[in-house]
Design a protein around this motif. Structure first.
Motif, PDB file in Angstrom:
ATOM      1  N   ASP A   1      30.038  47.611 -74.737  1.00  0.00           N
ATOM      2  CA  ASP A   1      29.858  47.466 -76.174  1.00  0.00           C
ATOM      3  C   ASP A   1      30.882  46.549 -76.831  1.00  0.00           C
ATOM      4  OD1 ASP A   1      31.884  49.160 -75.620  1.00  0.00           O
ATOM      5  OD2 ASP A   1      31.495  50.524 -77.306  1.00  0.00           O
ATOM      6  N   THR A   2      31.692  45.830 -76.092  1.00  0.00           N
ATOM      7  CA  THR A   2      32.665  44.939 -76.710  1.00  0.00           C
ATOM      8  C   THR A   2      32.792  43.665 -75.924  1.00  0.00           C
ATOM      9  OG1 THR A   2      34.692  45.427 -75.543  1.00  0.00           O
ATOM     10  CG2 THR A   2      34.005  47.028 -77.151  1.00  0.00           C
ATOM     11  N   PRO A   3      33.303  42.584 -76.571  1.00  0.00           N
ATOM     12  CA  PRO A   3      33.579  41.341 -75.863  1.00  0.00           C
ATOM     13  C   PRO A   3      34.997  41.310 -75.317  1.00  0.00           C
ATOM     14  CG  PRO A   3      33.747  40.989 -78.208  1.00  0.00           C
ATOM     15  CD  PRO A   3      33.375  42.415 -78.016  1.00  0.00           C
ATOM     16  N   SER A   4      35.730  42.414 -75.274  1.00  0.00           N
ATOM     17  CA  SER A   4      37.025  42.632 -74.641  1.00  0.00           C
ATOM     18  C   SER A   4      37.943  43.452 -75.521  1.00  0.00           C
ATOM     19  CB  SER A   4      37.737  41.328 -74.263  1.00  0.00           C
ATOM     20  OG  SER A   4      38.189  40.667 -75.419  1.00  0.00           O
ATOM     21  N   HIS A   5      37.678  43.486 -76.850  1.00  0.00           N
ATOM     22  CA  HIS A   5      38.596  44.230 -77.705  1.00  0.00           C
ATOM     23  C   HIS A   5      37.908  45.356 -78.473  1.00  0.00           C
ATOM     24  CE1 HIS A   5      36.690  41.837 -80.759  1.00  0.00           C
ATOM     25  NE2 HIS A   5      37.214  40.717 -80.269  1.00  0.00           N
ATOM     26  N   ASN A   6      36.647  45.523 -78.278  1.00  0.00           N
ATOM     27  CA  ASN A   6      35.894  46.654 -78.838  1.00  0.00           C
ATOM     28  C   ASN A   6      35.788  46.644 -80.369  1.00  0.00           C
ATOM     29  OD1 ASN A   6      34.312  48.901 -78.347  1.00  0.00           O
ATOM     30  ND2 ASN A   6      35.988  50.341 -78.673  1.00  0.00           N
ATOM     31  N   TYR A   7      35.942  45.454 -80.992  1.00  0.00           N
ATOM     32  CA  TYR A   7      35.772  45.324 -82.437  1.00  0.00           C
ATOM     33  C   TYR A   7      34.652  44.335 -82.719  1.00  0.00           C
ATOM     34  CZ  TYR A   7      40.246  47.689 -82.537  1.00  0.00           C
ATOM     35  OH  TYR A   7      41.257  48.597 -82.352  1.00  0.00           O
ATOM     36  N   HIS A   8      33.798  44.683 -83.670  1.00  0.00           N
ATOM     37  CA  HIS A   8      32.616  43.872 -83.960  1.00  0.00           C
ATOM     38  C   HIS A   8      32.423  43.692 -85.456  1.00  0.00           C
ATOM     39  CE1 HIS A   8      30.981  43.839 -79.851  1.00  0.00           C
ATOM     40  NE2 HIS A   8      31.427  45.083 -79.763  1.00  0.00           N
ATOM     41  N   PRO A   9      32.634  42.488 -85.973  1.00  0.00           N
ATOM     42  CA  PRO A   9      32.145  42.226 -87.331  1.00  0.00           C
ATOM     43  C   PRO A   9      30.626  42.361 -87.337  1.00  0.00           C
ATOM     44  CG  PRO A   9      33.652  40.502 -86.596  1.00  0.00           C
ATOM     45  CD  PRO A   9      33.321  41.321 -85.405  1.00  0.00           C
ATOM     46  N   ARG A  10      30.069  42.725 -88.495  1.00  0.00           N
ATOM     47  CA  ARG A  10      28.631  42.906 -88.590  1.00  0.00           C
ATOM     48  C   ARG A  10      28.045  41.984 -89.651  1.00  0.00           C
ATOM     49  NH1 ARG A  10      28.854  47.643 -90.794  1.00  0.00           N
ATOM     50  NH2 ARG A  10      31.072  47.895 -90.308  1.00  0.00           N
ATOM     51  N   LEU A  11      26.981  41.304 -89.278  1.00  0.00           N
ATOM     52  CA  LEU A  11      26.251  40.461 -90.230  1.00  0.00           C
ATOM     53  C   LEU A  11      25.002  41.236 -90.636  1.00  0.00           C
ATOM     54  CD1 LEU A  11      26.337  37.666 -91.586  1.00  0.00           C
ATOM     55  CD2 LEU A  11      24.866  36.834 -89.759  1.00  0.00           C
ATOM     56  N   CYS A  12      25.039  41.791 -91.835  1.00  0.00           N
ATOM     57  CA  CYS A  12      23.987  42.707 -92.288  1.00  0.00           C
ATOM     58  C   CYS A  12      23.047  41.996 -93.264  1.00  0.00           C
ATOM     59  CB  CYS A  12      24.595  43.929 -92.969  1.00  0.00           C
ATOM     60  SG  CYS A  12      25.774  44.832 -91.927  1.00  0.00           S
ATOM     61  N   LEU A  13      21.798  41.824 -92.863  1.00  0.00           N
ATOM     62  CA  LEU A  13      20.779  41.260 -93.746  1.00  0.00           C
ATOM     63  C   LEU A  13      20.062  42.432 -94.415  1.00  0.00           C
ATOM     64  CD1 LEU A  13      19.103  38.978 -94.929  1.00  0.00           C
ATOM     65  CD2 LEU A  13      17.706  38.996 -92.860  1.00  0.00           C
ATOM     66  N   ILE A  14      20.316  42.595 -95.708  1.00  0.00           N
ATOM     67  CA  ILE A  14      19.787  43.748 -96.440  1.00  0.00           C
ATOM     68  C   ILE A  14      18.626  43.296 -97.306  1.00  0.00           C
ATOM     69  CG2 ILE A  14      20.417  45.732 -97.867  1.00  0.00           C
ATOM     70  CD1 ILE A  14      23.358  44.936 -97.344  1.00  0.00           C
ATOM     71  N   ARG A  15      17.486  43.904 -97.117  1.00  0.00           N
ATOM     72  CA  ARG A  15      16.293  43.572 -97.897  1.00  0.00           C
ATOM     73  C   ARG A  15      15.901  44.783 -98.743  1.00  0.00           C
ATOM     74  NH1 ARG A  15      14.488  41.654 -92.653  1.00  0.00           N
ATOM     75  NH2 ARG A  15      14.537  39.376 -92.554  1.00  0.00           N
TER      76      ARG A  15
ATOM     77  N   THR B   1      20.030  40.027 -99.381  1.00  0.00           N
ATOM     78  CA  THR B   1      21.360  39.427 -99.321  1.00  0.00           C
ATOM     79  C   THR B   1      21.918  39.616 -97.920  1.00  0.00           C
ATOM     80  OG1 THR B   1      23.499  39.300-100.444  1.00  0.00           O
ATOM     81  CG2 THR B   1      22.624  41.498-100.054  1.00  0.00           C
ATOM     82  N   LYS B   2      22.725  38.665 -97.488  1.00  0.00           N
ATOM     83  CA  LYS B   2      23.300  38.702 -96.150  1.00  0.00           C
ATOM     84  C   LYS B   2      24.815  38.822 -96.288  1.00  0.00           C
ATOM     85  CE  LYS B   2      21.413  36.022 -93.101  1.00  0.00           C
ATOM     86  NZ  LYS B   2      21.030  34.807 -92.344  1.00  0.00           N
ATOM     87  N   MET B   3      25.375  39.872 -95.680  1.00  0.00           N
ATOM     88  CA  MET B   3      26.791  40.159 -95.848  1.00  0.00           C
ATOM     89  C   MET B   3      27.472  40.268 -94.488  1.00  0.00           C
ATOM     90  SD  MET B   3      26.347  43.062 -98.836  1.00  0.00           S
ATOM     91  CE  MET B   3      28.066  43.070 -99.286  1.00  0.00           C
ATOM     92  N   LEU B   4      28.570  39.515 -94.324  1.00  0.00           N
ATOM     93  CA  LEU B   4      29.412  39.624 -93.133  1.00  0.00           C
ATOM     94  C   LEU B   4      30.535  40.590 -93.476  1.00  0.00           C
ATOM     95  CD1 LEU B   4      30.135  38.650 -90.254  1.00  0.00           C
ATOM     96  CD2 LEU B   4      31.531  36.866 -91.340  1.00  0.00           C
ATOM     97  N   VAL B   5      30.622  41.705 -92.735  1.00  0.00           N
ATOM     98  CA  VAL B   5      31.579  42.757 -93.059  1.00  0.00           C
ATOM     99  C   VAL B   5      32.335  43.194 -91.808  1.00  0.00           C
ATOM    100  CG1 VAL B   5      30.202  43.613 -95.007  1.00  0.00           C
ATOM    101  CG2 VAL B   5      29.828  44.566 -92.723  1.00  0.00           C
ATOM    102  N   VAL B   6      33.498  43.860 -92.037  1.00  0.00           N
ATOM    103  CA  VAL B   6      34.262  44.466 -90.942  1.00  0.00           C
ATOM    104  C   VAL B   6      34.722  45.848 -91.389  1.00  0.00           C
ATOM    105  CG1 VAL B   6      35.105  42.433 -89.708  1.00  0.00           C
ATOM    106  CG2 VAL B   6      36.301  43.219 -91.751  1.00  0.00           C
ATOM    107  N   ASP B   7      34.762  46.778 -90.434  1.00  0.00           N
ATOM    108  CA  ASP B   7      35.292  48.097 -90.756  1.00  0.00           C
ATOM    109  C   ASP B   7      36.821  48.026 -90.764  1.00  0.00           C
ATOM    110  OD1 ASP B   7      36.271  48.405 -88.055  1.00  0.00           O
ATOM    111  OD2 ASP B   7      34.267  48.996 -87.436  1.00  0.00           O
TER     112      ASP B   7
END
Length: 628
Positions: free
Chosen positions: A173-187, A257-263
């Motif tokens: 589930d990760t590309p080596s560091h287990n953190y994933h920004p999310r690009l959320c397309l909300i309709r 709207t399309k939002m790039l977010v991080v936890d």
């Protein structure tokens, strides 16, 4: 690739004791639904089971995951333990079945099944060695022994490891560091109010954050989470923008709207490592609100209950930026004070007004005017503050329900509150049809001298203008107005002609003339937009002098009526445009004469006084006296 090669693969991947993990990771592709295989490590269980980079996952352990998000897919893989079975299709196979409208499943007959082969451990390798006690069937030759000795010496010089080093695997589930920004397309959904989330700013932190996310909302469905920090909106970085600017960018997207977010954890990791978060990072996960069919919607959607103490209390002060329109008088609202309540309130709102367009509502209480709190100001002071804004004003207002909530909870309403909704009057381009050039067909009356108007030129503006209009004249009856600028005379453009040329054109019409004119406001409008005014324009209004008979009656559409015009003065002179007749006193034909000609004309108009004749004898003078 032929059709025979276009086959789904059912890959059973088993972990090896000497290899950590499966040796692959997941990623989501922007603009494409579904979960895809990212990097596949060389020499890994995933590679041995036939998994390829770019494969789309169709099933996990026999369950279709087409509608599941990234986290759900990761959990399914983890739940499988040390072995997982996944139905995969590469891009060409995926395209083929979609074009054929075939749903891929593990029950299909042409599915290729591949498993990770078992891998022997170190103890198994020792058991497989042959015992040294077994003698060779024939004694080796000298040459064989010599070559073997040389090979043994070389092996002793460079000892080989038990096995080649395996690459460090990447967890699923990760590309080596287990953190994933999310690009959320909300309709937005037709049966849901808004996106289902709100924004807030934190005092100790820079940036804009996601507040509460409503249950079963488009935002929740797109995997937006409470506490996420917003990086981009619709492809634009907003980290340095204000709360209001962010709201406007979200609104600009319309129904999506399309939002790039991080936890918070991912945000801290990227900040600590100096990594700029962009949607191009390989670890970004793409999620989107699912399309919702009409049939799925309930006729009466159950409202989301929100505690009053939470940020999603559904009360929103409004910052209304009202701008005047050039074709509308004022803002379109009025103020009033209520005896039992303190403060100033919005009264009636005119329909289709700038105020209505900016979402100002009847009964709103005004909190601020142009950034200043006015709750303790008088009615007149507020009016002056609104007027001070010129052609625009900003009003922070609350409706009665919101007002009651904030007062009950002791909350001071301010424009920088996260729940404030900003709205403004739209820019309104005044259509050309608002202004109407006039084609005035001026017709002389038999009982009226001339047309009843004169011309003048203005040095600063240029052009020919209508001067004084006589009351009850043909010119006034045809709708000609003082200060009109003349565009055409008898359908010929005269804007570049001289005063004398324009007079000549009017005279050429005889007893009638057609003048295309514009008033001052229309003239300014057309000039500012580079529009050439012509009599062929659809907004031109046509006016005409009512015709009169010789008996002094108006003739309109064949019917006659007594003329409502005063009897003409016998001493009135003919207007400027009539030949060989005395000119009007207010200009007329004198404008067309040289100084010499004017002196001669005045001399001709002097009365002939016989007493002034120097050659008259006394008898002639006496006879004149007797006749008096």
């Amino acid at each position: 690739m032929g059709d025979l090669d276009l086959k789904p693969r059912l890959c059973t991947i088993r972990k090896w004791a000497d290899f950590p993990g499966y040796g692959f990771n997941l990623h989501a592709e922007r603009g494409r639904a579904g979960q895809y295989i990212g990097k596949v490590d060389d020499g890994s269980p995933a590679q041995a089971a036939g998994m390829k980079e770019g494969d789309r996952i169709v099933e996990i352990e026999g369950t279709n995951i087409g509608n599941e998000n990234h986290s759900q897919v990761v959990n399914r893989i983890k739940a499988a333990g040390d072995s997982v079975t996944m139905l995969l299709v590469d891009s060409e196979t995926d395209k083929h079945y979609k074009e054929e409208k075939v749903v891929v499943s593990s029950d299909m007959s042409d599915v290729v099944r591949i498993e990770t082969p078992p891998r022997p451990g170190p103890e198994d390798d020792k058991d497989d060695e042959k015992p040294e006690s077994d003698p060779p069937s024939e004694p080796p030759s000298y040459n064989d022994v010599q070559e073997a000795d040389q090979e043994a010496d070389q092996e002793d010089e460079t000892p080989k490891p038990d096995r080649a080093p395996t690459p460090e695997p990447v967890p699923v589930d990760t590309p080596s560091h287990n953190y994933h920004p999310r690009l959320c397309l909300i309709r937005k959904w037709a049966d849901f109010q808004g996106y289902g989330f709100n924004l807030h700013a934190e005092k100790d932190k820079k940036g804009q954050y996601i507040g509460l996310v409503d249950a079963n909302s488009p935002a929740e469905d797109a995997d937006l989470r409470k506490g996420d920090r917003i990086i981009e909106i619709n492809g634009e970085n907003i980290e340095d923008e204000s709360h209001q600017q962010v709201i406007q960018k979200i609104k600009a997207g319309g129904d999506q709207t399309k939002m790039l977010v991080v936890d918070p954890e991912a945000d801290e990791y990227y900040k600590n490592n100096g990594i700029k978060i962009t949607p191009d990072l390989p670890e970004v996960i793409f999620n989107q609100t699912r399309e919702k069919e009409v049939s799925e919607r309930s006729s009466t959607p159950e409202p989301v209950s929100v505690p009053e103490t939470s940020e999603s209390h559904n009360f929103h002060p409004r910052l209304c930026h009202i701008k005047k329109w050039p074709d509308f008088q004022g803002y379109g609202f009025n103020l009033h004070a209520e005896k039992e309540k303190n403060g100033q309130y919005i009264g009636l709102i005119d329909a289709n007004s700038p105020a209505e367009d900016a979402d100002l509502r009847k009964g709103d209480r005004i909190v601020e005017v142009n950034g200043e709190n006015i709750e303790r100001d008088t009615h007149q002071q507020i009016i002056q503050k609104i007027k001070a804004g010129g052609d625009e004003t900003r009003l922070l207002v609350v409706d009665s329900d919101a007002d009651d909530y904030y007062r009950r909870n002791g909350i001071q309403i301010k424009a920088d509150m996260p729940e404030v909704v900003a709205s403004e009057t739209r820019q309104k381009e005044v259509p050309a049809m608002t202004f109407h050039p006039r084609q005035c067909h001026v017709i002389k009356w038999p009982d009226f001298q001339g047309y009843g108007f004169n011309l003048h030129a203005e040095k600063e503006r240029g052009g020919q203008y209508i001067g004084k209009i006589d009351e009850n004249s043909p010119a006034e009856d045809a709708g000609l107005r003082e200060n009109d600028r003349i565009i055409e005379v008898n359908n010929a453009n005269i804007e570049n002609e001289t005063h004398q040329q324009v007079i000549a054109r009017i005279k050429a019409g005889g007893d009638e003339t057609k003048l295309l004119v514009v008033d001052k406001e229309a003239d300014a409008y057309y000039k500012s937009r580079g529009i050439t005014v012509t009599s062929q324009m659809p907004e031109v209004e046509f006016r005409q002098t009512a015709r009169r008979s010789n008996a002094g009656t108006k003739v309109t559409n064949g019917d006659s009526a007594p003329a409502s015009v005063q009897a003409p003065q016998q001493t009135r002179s003919e207007p400027a445009v009539q030949k060989s007749e005395p000119a009007q006193a207010n200009g007329g034909d004198f404008l067309n004469l040289s100084a010499k000609e004017m002196r001669e004309r005045i001399a001709q108009k002097k009365k002939n006084d016989p007493k002034q004749k120097s050659n008259m004898d006394f008898r002639s003078k006496f006879e004149i006296f007797q006749k008096m």
